[in-house]
Design a protein around this motif. Structure first.
Motif, short mmCIF file in Angstrom:
data_model
loop_
_atom_site.label_atom_id
_atom_site.label_comp_id
_atom_site.label_asym_id
_atom_site.label_seq_id
_atom_site.Cartn_x
_atom_site.Cartn_y
_atom_site.Cartn_z
N GLY A 181 0.76 -1.24 0.00
CA GLY A 181 0.00 0.00 0.00
C GLY A 181 0.79 1.29 0.00
N ILE A 182 2.11 1.22 0.17
CA ILE A 182 2.90 2.46 0.09
C ILE A 182 3.02 2.89 -1.37
N TYR A 183 2.79 4.18 -1.61
CA TYR A 183 3.13 4.83 -2.87
C TYR A 183 4.29 5.77 -2.59
N THR A 184 5.32 5.75 -3.44
CA THR A 184 6.47 6.62 -3.21
C THR A 184 7.26 6.80 -4.50
N THR A 185 8.34 7.56 -4.41
CA THR A 185 9.18 7.88 -5.57
C THR A 185 10.64 7.56 -5.25
N ILE A 186 11.46 7.55 -6.28
CA ILE A 186 12.90 7.38 -6.10
C ILE A 186 13.46 8.50 -5.22
N GLU A 187 13.02 9.72 -5.44
CA GLU A 187 13.56 10.84 -4.67
C GLU A 187 13.17 10.76 -3.20
N ASP A 188 11.95 10.32 -2.90
CA ASP A 188 11.57 10.15 -1.49
C ASP A 188 12.32 9.00 -0.84
N LEU A 189 12.59 7.95 -1.61
CA LEU A 189 13.34 6.82 -1.06
C LEU A 189 14.76 7.22 -0.68
#
Length: 547
Positions: free
Chosen positions: A255-263
């Motif tokens: 259920g997590i949505y995220t981006t490379i930059e947030d990671l």
């Protein structure tokens, strides 16, 4: 004579040459990395986003393929991906924060927060859920066996109700490790009952906002509009792709949505502990232990292992049209993140191949190295080990056959390297599993797992009359579902349930293989078929009684 000025000019030119050489080296490395993703770098295909982190800096970021085929939007480092099971580490981190705040204890009985679950002789704790040692059947498998598909809609309450209806479990708490999405889904139910905040709200307040991860959230409402969201896809047999998404709102296990930059921000927190505490920073890497004190390789939503001789922290994710992987090398302060929006991608393999390029001088074990102690055996020496082996306790089947001079487990296509004396080993990306075959008994030892024993079974070819005796209607009370056993036009036994039609392949007397596990028919003293017991990987021991 070289003047100071000419010397300075000379050194400046040398520095420029050195910088140029470095740039050329980096370009060559980048080209090698890009080649790994070449098949996805098309305007008519979904693909992957890549992030490479060294010492807290995003040293390489690149998108390959399309985030949205309908609107011709390319993948970039700001594309938002569904992370699948990579989400589990965020749910586990939230639990550790809630414990630090005094809202719960890892050793609490989960019925303290979920009293609707059945009371058991041996309690299940939050810690059991974290380390996949609860014995609870996987809810994704439960709903699938009940006739639901990923594109169907059901609620969190439906899942809790289904888990509450389970009279049996896979095993007693702490006896075994078996990956189960049920545990992490239930963590998302524990958090609001312990803290008063949903997992989404709790994580935003205490994790994502402090870390400024503005493009990251637990997606607990499928109607939520997500800017820059990548769509998930799966290939069609005739060519092209179709959208493969979900309307399910379950989180915790995913259920997590995220981006490379947030990671990148999350990766930095792995080392700094800016959010949490030093105790949590270290504690989330502590692996579980089974009741027999066997140390697991699974910590708090993280797999603690080694790859080519180097320590790693990792996890993969797979749900509908998304495949993701994170791979960290803590001692090198190096990480690779691969986020893909197509169901046929292999992000874990890609993450390792990227690491192979960046860390090629750091590895202490050669790529694809044979397990230590390997010996050579001829095909004739391997033939006696062929056969089908059955684990009655788990319903597991293992078929070994010689292929191209090697003993291969057919279900996993793993090569068993001989060590001599009936001993074998597999080494998948540096994780070693040992197999010992002594007569009719096969013993399997894997890292972080209890020992499993299999018995060789004699293959059978049932007559049509014998197959016909199994035809009938069978019901499972725990799943609240009815299956039919039929004969198809080719006189094969077929198991038919809601949204399912699976051929049953005879393996041994009363034992059959189906696409996701095994079926063992039961008989009374007169030999009449009375039912069957079904096993399906992460969910076992389902009793179907003949009606």
């Amino acid at each position: 004579m070289v003047t100071r000025r000419s010397q300075s000019t000379f050194l400046g030119a040398g520095a420029l040459l050195f910088v140029a050489a470095l740039a050329t080296s980096d370009d060559a490395r980048d080209a090698r990395v890009d080649a790994l993703f070449e098949k996805w770098e098309r305007a008519d295909s979904p693909g992957c986003a890549l992030g490479v982190v060294e010492d807290g800096q995003l040293v390489y970021k690149r998108g390959y393929g399309m985030a949205n085929l309908e609107h011709d939007i390319r993948i970039s480092e700001t594309s938002v991906f569904r992370m699948g099971s990579v989400s589990k580490q965020f749910a586990a981190f939230a639990i550790l924060l809630a414990e630090r705040q005094g809202s719960l204890s890892l050793d609490d009985d989960i019925r303290k927060y979920l009293p609707e679950l059945p009371e058991r002789e041996n309690i299940i704790t939050i810690r059991h859920l974290i380390h996949h040692t609860s014995g609870m059947r996987d809810y994704v498998t439960l709903t699938d066996l009940s006739g639901y598909r990923p594109e169907d809609f059901f609620t969190e309450a439906d899942v809790v109700e289904a888990l509450a209806a389970q009279e049996r479990s896979n095993f007693e708490p702490g006896e075994e490790y078996l990956y189960s999405n049920s545990g992490y889904f239930l963590l998302s139910e524990v958090i609001p009952r312990a803290t008063g905040l949903s997992l989404k709200a709790f994580s935003e307040k205490y994790i994502f906002e402090p870390l400024k991860m503005g493009d990251t959230h637990f997606h607990d409402d499928f109607r939520h509009v997500v800017k820059n969201r990548a769509a998930g896809y799966r290939p069609l047999e005739a060519g092209g792709f179709e959208t493969h998404m979900t309307t399910l709102n379950m989180v915790g296990d995913g259920g997590i949505y995220t981006t490379i930059e947030d990671l990148l921000l999350w990766d930095r927190n792995f080392y700094t502990g800016e959010v949490g505490s030093e105790e949590i920073r270290k504690g989330r890497l502590v692996t579980g232990r089974l009741n027999d004190r066997t140390e697991q390789d699974y910590a708090f939503g993280l797999v603690i292992s080694r790859y080519r001789g180097l320590a790693t922290v990792s996890h993969g994710g797979s749900w509908v049209g998304f495949r993701t992987a994170m791979l960290q090398f803590p001692e090198q302060r190096f990480s690779t993140y691969v986020l893909c929006n197509v169901s046929t991608a292999a992000p874990t393999r890609l993450a390792r191949r990227v690491a192979d390029i960046y860390l090629e001088d750091a590895f202490t074990v050669a790529a694809n190295a044979e397990p230590e102690g390997a010996v050579a055996l001829s095909e004739s020496e391997l033939r006696p080990f062929e056969g089908v082996y059955w684990n009655e306790e788990t319903g597991g089947l293992a078929e070994l056959a010689v292929e191209d001079g090697a003993l291969v487990r057919q279900e996993t296509e793993q090569k068993l390297t001989p060590l001599g004396g009936g001993r074998f080993a597999t080494s998948e990306e540096g994780v070693r599993t040992e197999v010992e075959i002594d007569g009719a008994t096969m013993t399997v030892r894997s890292p972080g797992q209890r020992v499993f024993h299999y018995e060789r079974v004699s293959s059978v070819t049932p007559s049509l009359a014998e197959l016909s005796r199994r035809v009938g209607v069978y019901r499972c009370r725990e799943l609240d579902v009815t299956y039919r056993i039929e004969l198809d036009d080719e006189n094969r036994l077929v198991m038919v349930g809601p949204a399912r039609r699976s051929v049953l392949e005879p393996v041994f007397e009363n034992g059959f293989r189906w696409e996701w596990g095994s079926v063992l028919f039961t008989r009374d003293r007169q030999g009449a078929v009375t039912g069957f017991e079904l096993a399906s990987g992460r969910a076992r021991n389902f009793i179907f009684l003949r009606e």
